[in-house]
Design a protein around this motif. Structure first.
Motif, PDB file in Angstrom:
ATOM      1  N   SER A   1       3.990  -4.718  -9.277  1.00 57.36           N
ATOM      2  CA  SER A   1       4.594  -5.499  -8.195  1.00 57.36           C
ATOM      3  C   SER A   1       5.260  -4.615  -7.143  1.00 57.36           C
ATOM      4  N   ASP A   2       5.556  -3.369  -7.508  1.00 54.58           N
ATOM      5  CA  ASP A   2       6.168  -2.433  -6.556  1.00 54.58           C
ATOM      6  C   ASP A   2       5.134  -1.839  -5.597  1.00 54.58           C
ATOM      7  N   LEU A   3       3.862  -1.934  -5.966  1.00 57.10           N
ATOM      8  CA  LEU A   3       2.793  -1.333  -5.173  1.00 57.10           C
ATOM      9  C   LEU A   3       2.216  -2.372  -4.216  1.00 57.10           C
ATOM     10  N   LYS A   4       2.367  -2.156  -2.944  1.00 58.21           N
ATOM     11  CA  LYS A   4       1.912  -3.110  -1.947  1.00 58.21           C
ATOM     12  C   LYS A   4       0.500  -2.760  -1.466  1.00 58.21           C
TER      13      LYS A   4
ATOM     14  N   SER B   1       0.466   6.467  -8.919  1.00 60.39           N
ATOM     15  CA  SER B   1       1.430   5.383  -9.156  1.00 60.39           C
ATOM     16  C   SER B   1       0.757   4.178  -9.798  1.00 60.39           C
ATOM     17  N   THR B   2      -0.489   3.922  -9.427  1.00 60.48           N
ATOM     18  CA  THR B   2      -1.213   2.793 -10.007  1.00 60.48           C
ATOM     19  C   THR B   2      -1.443   2.996 -11.499  1.00 60.48           C
ATOM     20  N   VAL B   3      -1.819   4.200 -11.883  1.00 60.09           N
ATOM     21  CA  VAL B   3      -2.037   4.487 -13.308  1.00 60.09           C
ATOM     22  C   VAL B   3      -0.726   4.311 -14.085  1.00 60.09           C
TER      23      VAL B   3
ATOM     24  N   LEU C   1       1.091  -1.776   8.508  1.00 58.55           N
ATOM     25  CA  LEU C   1       2.245  -2.551   8.970  1.00 58.55           C
ATOM     26  C   LEU C   1       2.553  -3.710   8.026  1.00 58.55           C
ATOM     27  N   LYS C   2       1.527  -4.235   7.371  1.00 57.66           N
ATOM     28  CA  LYS C   2       1.766  -5.285   6.371  1.00 57.66           C
ATOM     29  C   LYS C   2       2.561  -4.723   5.191  1.00 57.66           C
ATOM     30  N   ILE C   3       2.214  -3.520   4.755  1.00 57.73           N
ATOM     31  CA  ILE C   3       2.938  -2.869   3.671  1.00 57.73           C
ATOM     32  C   ILE C   3       4.393  -2.619   4.084  1.00 57.73           C
ATOM     33  N   VAL C   4       4.580  -2.132   5.313  1.00 58.66           N
ATOM     34  CA  VAL C   4       5.927  -1.891   5.837  1.00 58.66           C
ATOM     35  C   VAL C   4       6.736  -3.189   5.831  1.00 58.66           C
ATOM     36  N   THR C   5       6.125  -4.276   6.295  1.00 60.51           N
ATOM     37  CA  THR C   5       6.808  -5.571   6.365  1.00 60.51           C
ATOM     38  C   THR C   5       7.250  -6.043   4.979  1.00 60.51           C
ATOM     39  N   GLU C   6       6.372  -5.927   3.999  1.00 64.22           N
ATOM     40  CA  GLU C   6       6.701  -6.364   2.640  1.00 64.22           C
ATOM     41  C   GLU C   6       7.811  -5.515   2.030  1.00 64.22           C
ATOM     42  N   LEU C   7       7.749  -4.204   2.251  1.00 65.35           N
ATOM     43  CA  LEU C   7       8.778  -3.317   1.710  1.00 65.35           C
ATOM     44  C   LEU C   7      10.130  -3.570   2.376  1.00 65.35           C
TER      45      LEU C   7
END
Length: 281
Positions: free
Chosen positions: A62-65, A102-104, A232-238
């Motif tokens: 859930s931390d990985l966008k 990070s995914t692994v 930018l979507k990743i930035v927005t979610e973070l």
């Protein structure tokens, strides 16, 4: 050692040991396992020893966008592995900072309670792989043997060793061991333009040598750099996750400026940008 022995519970010799809740005890060990790997879900193999990591990265999926398709492929293969069915070794490759490693780690954290464990091994220690597998084969846990950020020269001895480890060696890999590797290079080999020069036969031989290792991974997952919209979507979610309140236009402008100063757009850059905003508050 004497203090440790004295701290152990004592039982009378020759007397039966009563267990009031057999099913409960079975359930406990099924959930938590037993022995060294029950206490050390993440380990490193070094100096011919398996060493537990005291403070492993707690990152979760859930931390990985972003990168949902890539994550789902790896999750699906891992579930297959945990179910006892045949699963593929996985190569995660692509641009730096896109979340391959990070995914692994997040997948291992996600499925830790189902008996999944991770052991990281350096390519220099691959000659000990079969010795490591002999140790792991006696454990009830399932293991991802993790090779992080690897690349080889064609003349590298460990290049041939890894090929044999994955497929083609005389020793069979245990059913409770699978290999996940990450690299910035598609074929894991440092290439030069001169490698592709020569007559047709030589070029064909060179290309086959270069691709012979990556082809042994049953699944290859590409982590490419995000385009502007995805970044930018990743930035927005973070930013929303951290409670940062800023109008979208200003947030996007600053995020793009930050990416220009860094090494380009990536999930890592997005996270660093959001952290820099927190430092300003």
């Amino acid at each position: 050692m004497k203090e440790e022995i004295l701290s152990l519970p004592r039982f009378d010799m020759g007397k039966s040991f009563e267990i009031s809740d057999v099913k409960g005890l079975y359930g406990f060990y099924k959930r938590n396992g037993y022995g060294f790997f029950a206490k050390n879900p993440v380990c490193i193999y070094q100096n011919k020893k398996i060493v537990g990591v005291k403070s492993p990265d707690p990152i979760r999926l859930s931390d990985l966008k972003g990168y949902e398709r890539q994550k789902n492929i790896i999750i699906g293969n891992t579930r297959l592995f945990l179910s006892g069915r045949e699963a593929n070794n996985v190569l995660l490759y692509g641009d730096k900072g896109t979340g391959k490693s990070s995914t692994v780690k997040a997948v291992v954290n996600e499925f830790q309670e189902e008996g999944l464990r991770l052991i990281e091994i350096r390519k220099e220690d691959l000659s000990d792989f079969h010795t490591l597998c002999e140790i792991l084969s006696e454990s009830p846990f399932k293991f991802i043997v993790f090779l992080d950020d690897i690349s080889f020269a064609k003349e590298d001895e460990s290049f041939g060793t890894l090929k044999a480890v994955i497929e083609g060696g005389i020793v069979r890999r245990p059913d409770n061991v699978i290999i996940y590797a990450t690299s910035n290079r598609r074929h894991l080999v440092n290439e030069k333009f001169s490698d592709r020069e020569g007559d047709d036969i030589h070029i064909k031989d060179t290309i086959e040598t270069i691709t012979s290792l990556s082809d042994r991974f049953g699944i290859e997952v590409v982590f490419g750099a995000p385009d502007k919209d995805e970044y930018l979507k990743i930035v927005t979610e973070l930013a929303a996750e951290q409670g940062i309140e800023m109008d979208a236009e200003s947030l996007y402008l600053l995020a793009e400026r930050f990416a220009l100063l860094k090494s380009g757009r990536s999930p890592r850059t997005a996270r660093q940008f959001v952290t820099s905003l927190l430092a300003r508050e």
